[in-house]
Design a protein around this motif. Structure first.
Motif, PDB file in Angstrom:
ATOM      1  N   GLY A  60      48.980  41.285  52.394  1.00 15.90           N
ATOM      2  CA  GLY A  60      48.369  41.968  53.522  1.00 15.90           C
ATOM      3  C   GLY A  60      49.287  42.848  54.339  1.00 15.90           C
ATOM      4  N   ARG A  61      50.540  42.928  53.966  1.00 15.20           N
ATOM      5  CA  ARG A  61      51.451  43.791  54.707  1.00 15.20           C
ATOM      6  C   ARG A  61      51.273  45.249  54.289  1.00 15.20           C
ATOM      7  NH1 ARG A  61      57.125  40.804  53.869  1.00 15.20           N
ATOM      8  NH2 ARG A  61      56.099  40.173  51.933  1.00 15.20           N
ATOM      9  N   VAL A  62      51.629  46.163  55.195  1.00 20.46           N
ATOM     10  CA  VAL A  62      51.519  47.601  54.942  1.00 20.46           C
ATOM     11  C   VAL A  62      52.858  48.251  55.267  1.00 20.46           C
ATOM     12  CG1 VAL A  62      50.273  49.733  55.459  1.00 20.46           C
ATOM     13  CG2 VAL A  62      49.091  47.520  55.579  1.00 20.46           C
ATOM     14  N   TYR A  63      53.349  49.066  54.343  1.00 22.34           N
ATOM     15  CA  TYR A  63      54.626  49.754  54.529  1.00 22.34           C
ATOM     16  C   TYR A  63      54.397  51.261  54.483  1.00 22.34           C
ATOM     17  CZ  TYR A  63      56.718  45.197  53.579  1.00 22.34           C
ATOM     18  OH  TYR A  63      57.057  43.870  53.632  1.00 22.34           O
ATOM     19  N   PRO A  64      54.465  51.945  55.616  1.00 20.54           N
ATOM     20  CA  PRO A  64      54.315  53.405  55.620  1.00 20.54           C
ATOM     21  C   PRO A  64      55.664  54.086  55.395  1.00 20.54           C
ATOM     22  CG  PRO A  64      54.398  52.609  57.868  1.00 20.54           C
ATOM     23  CD  PRO A  64      54.534  51.395  56.989  1.00 20.54           C
ATOM     24  N   ALA A  65      55.617  55.277  54.819  1.00 14.89           N
ATOM     25  CA  ALA A  65      56.841  56.053  54.586  1.00 14.89           C
ATOM     26  C   ALA A  65      56.460  57.509  54.389  1.00 14.89           C
ATOM     27  CB  ALA A  65      57.593  55.533  53.362  1.00 14.89           C
ATOM     28  N   ASP A  66      57.456  58.374  54.481  1.00 19.97           N
ATOM     29  CA  ASP A  66      57.225  59.793  54.199  1.00 19.97           C
ATOM     30  C   ASP A  66      57.033  60.031  52.707  1.00 19.97           C
ATOM     31  OD1 ASP A  66      57.437  60.392  56.842  1.00 19.97           O
ATOM     32  OD2 ASP A  66      59.499  61.107  56.743  1.00 19.97           O
ATOM     33  N   ARG A  67      57.812  59.289  51.886  1.00 20.99           N
ATOM     34  CA  ARG A  67      57.794  59.477  50.438  1.00 20.99           C
ATOM     35  C   ARG A  67      58.041  58.139  49.766  1.00 20.99           C
ATOM     36  NH1 ARG A  67      59.535  63.581  53.087  1.00 20.99           N
ATOM     37  NH2 ARG A  67      58.969  65.697  52.448  1.00 20.99           N
ATOM     38  N   ALA A  68      57.738  58.065  48.472  1.00 21.39           N
ATOM     39  CA  ALA A  68      57.978  56.829  47.727  1.00 21.39           C
ATOM     40  C   ALA A  68      58.540  57.165  46.360  1.00 21.39           C
ATOM     41  CB  ALA A  68      56.692  56.025  47.578  1.00 21.39           C
ATOM     42  N   VAL A  69      59.519  56.382  45.929  1.00 19.65           N
ATOM     43  CA  VAL A  69      59.990  56.427  44.549  1.00 19.65           C
ATOM     44  C   VAL A  69      59.245  55.330  43.798  1.00 19.65           C
ATOM     45  CG1 VAL A  69      61.945  56.081  43.003  1.00 19.65           C
ATOM     46  CG2 VAL A  69      62.247  57.359  45.131  1.00 19.65           C
ATOM     47  N   VAL A  70      58.465  55.719  42.817  1.00 16.79           N
ATOM     48  CA  VAL A  70      57.630  54.788  42.059  1.00 16.79           C
ATOM     49  C   VAL A  70      58.361  54.451  40.759  1.00 16.79           C
ATOM     50  CG1 VAL A  70      55.389  54.420  40.958  1.00 16.79           C
ATOM     51  CG2 VAL A  70      55.547  55.796  43.054  1.00 16.79           C
ATOM     52  N   ALA A  71      58.874  53.224  40.685  1.00 17.12           N
ATOM     53  CA  ALA A  71      59.619  52.787  39.502  1.00 17.12           C
ATOM     54  C   ALA A  71      58.858  51.686  38.768  1.00 17.12           C
ATOM     55  CB  ALA A  71      61.012  52.315  39.904  1.00 17.12           C
ATOM     56  N   LEU A  72      57.545  51.726  38.832  1.00 13.71           N
ATOM     57  CA  LEU A  72      56.733  50.731  38.140  1.00 13.71           C
ATOM     58  C   LEU A  72      56.948  50.816  36.636  1.00 13.71           C
ATOM     59  CD1 LEU A  72      53.398  51.238  40.098  1.00 13.71           C
ATOM     60  CD2 LEU A  72      54.920  49.255  40.270  1.00 13.71           C
ATOM     61  N   PRO A  73      57.094  49.691  35.940  1.00 16.01           N
ATOM     62  CA  PRO A  73      57.201  49.723  34.484  1.00 16.01           C
ATOM     63  C   PRO A  73      55.965  50.351  33.847  1.00 16.01           C
ATOM     64  CG  PRO A  73      57.876  47.586  35.329  1.00 16.01           C
ATOM     65  CD  PRO A  73      57.255  48.327  36.480  1.00 16.01           C
ATOM     66  N   LEU A  74      56.147  50.888  32.665  1.00 15.97           N
ATOM     67  CA  LEU A  74      55.035  51.547  31.983  1.00 15.97           C
ATOM     68  C   LEU A  74      53.875  50.585  31.755  1.00 15.97           C
ATOM     69  CD1 LEU A  74      53.858  54.021  30.525  1.00 15.97           C
ATOM     70  CD2 LEU A  74      55.023  53.242  28.446  1.00 15.97           C
ATOM     71  N   GLY A  75      54.167  49.325  31.424  1.00 17.45           N
ATOM     72  CA  GLY A  75      53.093  48.363  31.192  1.00 17.45           C
ATOM     73  C   GLY A  75      52.219  48.171  32.412  1.00 17.45           C
ATOM     74  N   VAL A  76      52.814  48.159  33.596  1.00 14.87           N
ATOM     75  CA  VAL A  76      52.049  48.013  34.841  1.00 14.87           C
ATOM     76  C   VAL A  76      51.224  49.262  35.097  1.00 14.87           C
ATOM     77  CG1 VAL A  76      52.237  47.676  37.333  1.00 14.87           C
ATOM     78  CG2 VAL A  76      53.731  46.398  35.784  1.00 14.87           C
ATOM     79  N   LEU A  77      51.798  50.434  34.829  1.00 12.82           N
ATOM     80  CA  LEU A  77      51.048  51.676  34.991  1.00 12.82           C
ATOM     81  C   LEU A  77      49.850  51.720  34.040  1.00 12.82           C
ATOM     82  CD1 LEU A  77      53.971  54.254  35.303  1.00 12.82           C
ATOM     83  CD2 LEU A  77      52.391  53.553  37.122  1.00 12.82           C
ATOM     84  N   LYS A  78      50.060  51.303  32.789  1.00  7.60           N
ATOM     85  CA  LYS A  78      48.974  51.341  31.814  1.00  7.60           C
ATOM     86  C   LYS A  78      47.858  50.364  32.192  1.00  7.60           C
ATOM     87  CE  LYS A  78      50.048  51.909  27.383  1.00  7.60           C
ATOM     88  NZ  LYS A  78      49.758  53.337  27.128  1.00  7.60           N
ATOM     89  N   ALA A  79      48.233  49.224  32.757  1.00 12.56           N
ATOM     90  CA  ALA A  79      47.238  48.218  33.141  1.00 12.56           C
ATOM     91  C   ALA A  79      46.649  48.486  34.511  1.00 12.56           C
ATOM     92  CB  ALA A  79      47.878  46.833  33.117  1.00 12.56           C
ATOM     93  N   GLU A  80      47.090  49.558  35.166  1.00 12.48           N
ATOM     94  CA  GLU A  80      46.644  49.893  36.521  1.00 12.48           C
ATOM     95  C   GLU A  80      46.860  48.709  37.463  1.00 12.48           C
ATOM     96  OE1 GLU A  80      42.669  51.400  36.335  1.00 12.48           O
ATOM     97  OE2 GLU A  80      43.227  53.150  35.151  1.00 12.48           O
ATOM     98  N   GLY A  81      48.040  48.083  37.320  1.00 14.89           N
ATOM     99  CA  GLY A  81      48.389  46.960  38.176  1.00 14.89           C
ATOM    100  C   GLY A  81      48.561  47.359  39.631  1.00 14.89           C
TER     101      GLY A  81
END
Length: 259
Positions: A32-53
């Motif tokens: 339930g926490r929320v982290y706002p930022a100007d930008r994000a570096v997305v380093a999610l593994p490919l498997g998580v991206l493919k599974a829409e984790g």
């Protein structure tokens, strides 16, 4: 640990949704926490991206979603054997045995000064899937037999052994990327920033020659960080002694401020 010195690192903050737009980014975690930022570096593994984790709001551009779909995931297993004496002949640190159940095995130099040797064996593709289908004890036994045969040491016995893979890990869902036929440019597409807010890193975003490696992942992280910094400076106000101006995201759905 030196790389993390002075950084505000939050453990146990599994991101489930990432909202992005001209105002910046906002990461929503499972607790339930929320982290706002100007930008994000997305380093999610490919498997998580493919599974829409992690759900992107709005969703990623079609070009990037197609690149995620085109890239494949390699099944891989690593097996670790600790021996209480040196096993490899002097001067030998890696063994290749084409056609064997374990085609590649290398020695970790950390134990050499203590009179022990830790061997790491790698199996990929069909051989990895065959090992993953077995109970861990049996898989280790069959792998050890292949190692005994390759070294010509039938009585070789480890003091400890362990098998690891990443297919069922919810934070990886696979080992590393592989480029299927027709997907040679997919990694380049995945590396492109989105909306001047999302910057992508990970071995699957590295150039093909460096993909599927730790050094490729590391280099991609530096590249994504530099892209984010350059983007921030382009938006920063001009003038002496002026820093970067943070952008504020819109309020949360219940009306509370985002920060």
């Amino acid at each position: 640990m030196k790389l993390a010195a002075g950084l505000d690192i939050r453990l146990g903050a599994a991101v489930e949704r990432l909202e992005w737009g001209p105002w910046g980014v906002r990461a929503f975690t499972a607790d339930g926490r929320v982290y706002p930022a100007d930008r994000a570096v997305v380093a999610l593994p490919l498997g998580v991206l493919k599974a829409e984790g992690v759900r992107f709001v709005p969703e990623l551009p079609e070009e990037k979603r197609q690149a995620i779909e085109r890239l494949g995931l390699t099944d891989a297993v690593k097996l670790f054997f600790r021996f209480d004496r040196p096993v490899f002949p002097p001067g030998i640190v890696e063994l290749y045995a084409p056609g064997a159940a374990l085609e590649e095995c290398w020695s970790n130099p950390l134990g050499h000064s203590k009179g022990i040797e830790v061997l790491t064996a790698l199996a990929t593709g069909e051989k990895a899937r065959a090992l993953m289908a077995l109970p861990e004890e049996r898989a280790l036994r069959e792998a050890l037999q292949a190692l005994q045969q390759a070294l010509g040491q039938p009585s070789l016995t480890p003091s400890k052994a362990r098998l690891v893979h990443w297919r069922d890990d919810p934070y990886t869902l696979g080992a590393y990327s592989m480029a299927r036929v027709g997907a040679s440019e997919a990694r380049q597409v995945l590396a492109k920033p989105v909306g001047n807010r999302l910057f992508f890193a990970g071995e699957h975003t590295a150039p093909n020659a460096w993909a599927s490696t730790v050094h490729g992942a590391y280099a991609s992280g530096k590249r994504a960080a530099h892209e984010a910094i350059r983007s921030a400076y382009r938006e920063a106000p001009l003038g002496p002694r002026r820093g970067l101006r943070p952008s504020l995201p819109p309020p949360l759905p219940d009306g509370r401020p985002a920060a």
